[in-house]
Design a protein around this motif. Structure first.
Motif, mmCIF file in Angstrom:
data_model
loop_
_atom_site.group_PDB
_atom_site.id
_atom_site.type_symbol
_atom_site.label_atom_id
_atom_site.label_comp_id
_atom_site.label_asym_id
_atom_site.label_seq_id
_atom_site.Cartn_x
_atom_site.Cartn_y
_atom_site.Cartn_z
ATOM 1 N N LEU A 133 -0.590 -0.362 -2.855
ATOM 2 C CA LEU A 133 -1.488 0.782 -2.935
ATOM 3 C C LEU A 133 -2.907 0.291 -2.697
ATOM 4 C CD1 LEU A 133 -2.149 3.742 -3.786
ATOM 5 C CD2 LEU A 133 -2.257 2.907 -6.127
ATOM 6 N N ASP A 134 -3.581 0.866 -1.724
ATOM 7 C CA ASP A 134 -4.974 0.520 -1.458
ATOM 8 C C ASP A 134 -5.784 1.807 -1.398
ATOM 9 O OD1 ASP A 134 -7.410 -0.510 -0.743
ATOM 10 O OD2 ASP A 134 -6.661 -1.641 0.977
ATOM 11 N N LEU A 135 -6.603 2.034 -2.436
ATOM 12 C CA LEU A 135 -7.429 3.235 -2.500
ATOM 13 C C LEU A 135 -8.832 3.000 -1.954
ATOM 14 C CD1 LEU A 135 -6.478 4.421 -6.095
ATOM 15 C CD2 LEU A 135 -5.582 5.269 -3.931
ATOM 16 N N GLY A 136 -9.100 1.789 -1.521
ATOM 17 C CA GLY A 136 -10.446 1.459 -1.069
ATOM 18 C C GLY A 136 -11.276 0.899 -2.208
ATOM 19 N N TYR A 137 -11.224 1.543 -3.373
ATOM 20 C CA TYR A 137 -11.971 1.070 -4.542
ATOM 21 C C TYR A 137 -11.054 0.383 -5.551
ATOM 22 C CZ TYR A 137 -10.136 5.379 -6.604
ATOM 23 O OH TYR A 137 -9.304 6.366 -7.043
ATOM 24 N N PHE A 138 -9.738 0.357 -5.269
ATOM 25 C CA PHE A 138 -8.777 -0.284 -6.170
ATOM 26 C C PHE A 138 -7.500 -0.563 -5.390
ATOM 27 C CE2 PHE A 138 -5.414 -0.218 -9.431
ATOM 28 C CZ PHE A 138 -5.919 -1.171 -10.292
ATOM 29 N N ARG A 139 -6.906 -1.744 -5.623
ATOM 30 C CA ARG A 139 -5.652 -2.122 -4.958
ATOM 31 C C ARG A 139 -4.612 -2.502 -5.990
ATOM 32 N NH1 ARG A 139 -5.917 -6.897 -1.522
ATOM 33 N NH2 ARG A 139 -3.851 -6.233 -0.933
ATOM 34 N N VAL A 140 -3.355 -2.186 -5.682
ATOM 35 C CA VAL A 140 -2.218 -2.642 -6.472
ATOM 36 C C VAL A 140 -1.315 -3.404 -5.535
ATOM 37 C CG1 VAL A 140 -0.224 -1.993 -7.868
ATOM 38 C CG2 VAL A 140 -2.346 -0.670 -8.043
ATOM 39 N N VAL A 141 -0.959 -4.632 -5.894
ATOM 40 C CA VAL A 141 -0.092 -5.470 -5.096
ATOM 41 C C VAL A 141 1.131 -5.823 -5.937
ATOM 42 C CG1 VAL A 141 0.129 -7.671 -3.873
ATOM 43 C CG2 VAL A 141 -2.052 -6.434 -3.836
ATOM 44 N N LEU A 142 2.326 -5.538 -5.401
ATOM 45 C CA LEU A 142 3.556 -5.866 -6.104
ATOM 46 C C LEU A 142 3.989 -7.266 -5.735
ATOM 47 C CD1 LEU A 142 5.551 -2.539 -5.790
ATOM 48 C CD2 LEU A 142 4.101 -3.321 -7.647
ATOM 49 N N LEU A 143 4.319 -8.043 -6.747
ATOM 50 C CA LEU A 143 4.802 -9.404 -6.548
ATOM 51 C C LEU A 143 6.323 -9.386 -6.544
ATOM 52 C CD1 LEU A 143 2.463 -11.031 -9.197
ATOM 53 C CD2 LEU A 143 2.062 -10.865 -6.748
ATOM 54 N N ASP A 144 6.923 -10.269 -5.804
ATOM 55 C CA ASP A 144 8.390 -10.324 -5.768
ATOM 56 C C ASP A 144 8.937 -11.198 -6.855
ATOM 57 O OD1 ASP A 144 8.643 -8.577 -3.672
ATOM 58 O OD2 ASP A 144 8.408 -10.179 -2.195
#
Length: 144
Positions: A133-144
């Motif tokens: 998820l990249d909102l421009g002001y916040f990102r969420v990155v899922l790790l495997d």
């Protein structure tokens, strides 16, 4: 809170793998399992219900990730007042789990009293299902 009343939901157990990197933009790195827990609680957000996830950044500084409905127009600056009024809460179980001591018997850490808050609209969190998820002001990155 004056003429407003809020219901705040918090997970019974903190997210195990979620770490916030406060860079620009802030990035939350977490596993798919914790992201699914976030999504499950995000579905409970309604007009006056907030969901708060206690997190720590990579330096150990406590943060609250707060999810709110866009229609509420909840200002992030109000979160510190709402959080100050939170009590120990009550444990609600939605699935059979191992026994968890009631919140009043848990030791309170001094670092839990002062936190920074990051407010996200709940509709944005639903887009995590895609993997990132990249909102421009916040990102969420899922790790495997």
């Amino acid at each position: 809170m004056g003429s407003y009343a809020y219901r705040v939901l918090r997970p019974a157990r903190p997210l195990r793998t979620a770490v916030l990197n406060p860079g620009s933009p802030p990035t939350l790195r977490t596993t798919r399992r914790d992201a699914l827990r976030m999504l499950a609680l995000a579905e409970l957000v309604s007009d006056r219900t907030l969901v708060a996830f206690p997190l720590r950044d990579e330096r150990g500084i406590p943060f609250d990730l707060v999810l709110a409905d866009e229609a509420l127009r909840f200002p992030a600056s109000r979160w510190s007042d709402v959080r100050a009024r939170l009590g120990p809460g009550r444990l609600e179980r939605h699935a059979a789990r191992a026994a968890v001591p009631p919140p009043s018997s848990r030791p309170k850490r001094a670092a839990d009293t002062a936190r920074h808050a990051l407010l996200l609209p709940v509709s944005a969190v639903a887009r995590i299902r895609g993997g990132e998820l990249d909102l421009g002001y916040f990102r969420v990155v899922l790790l495997d």
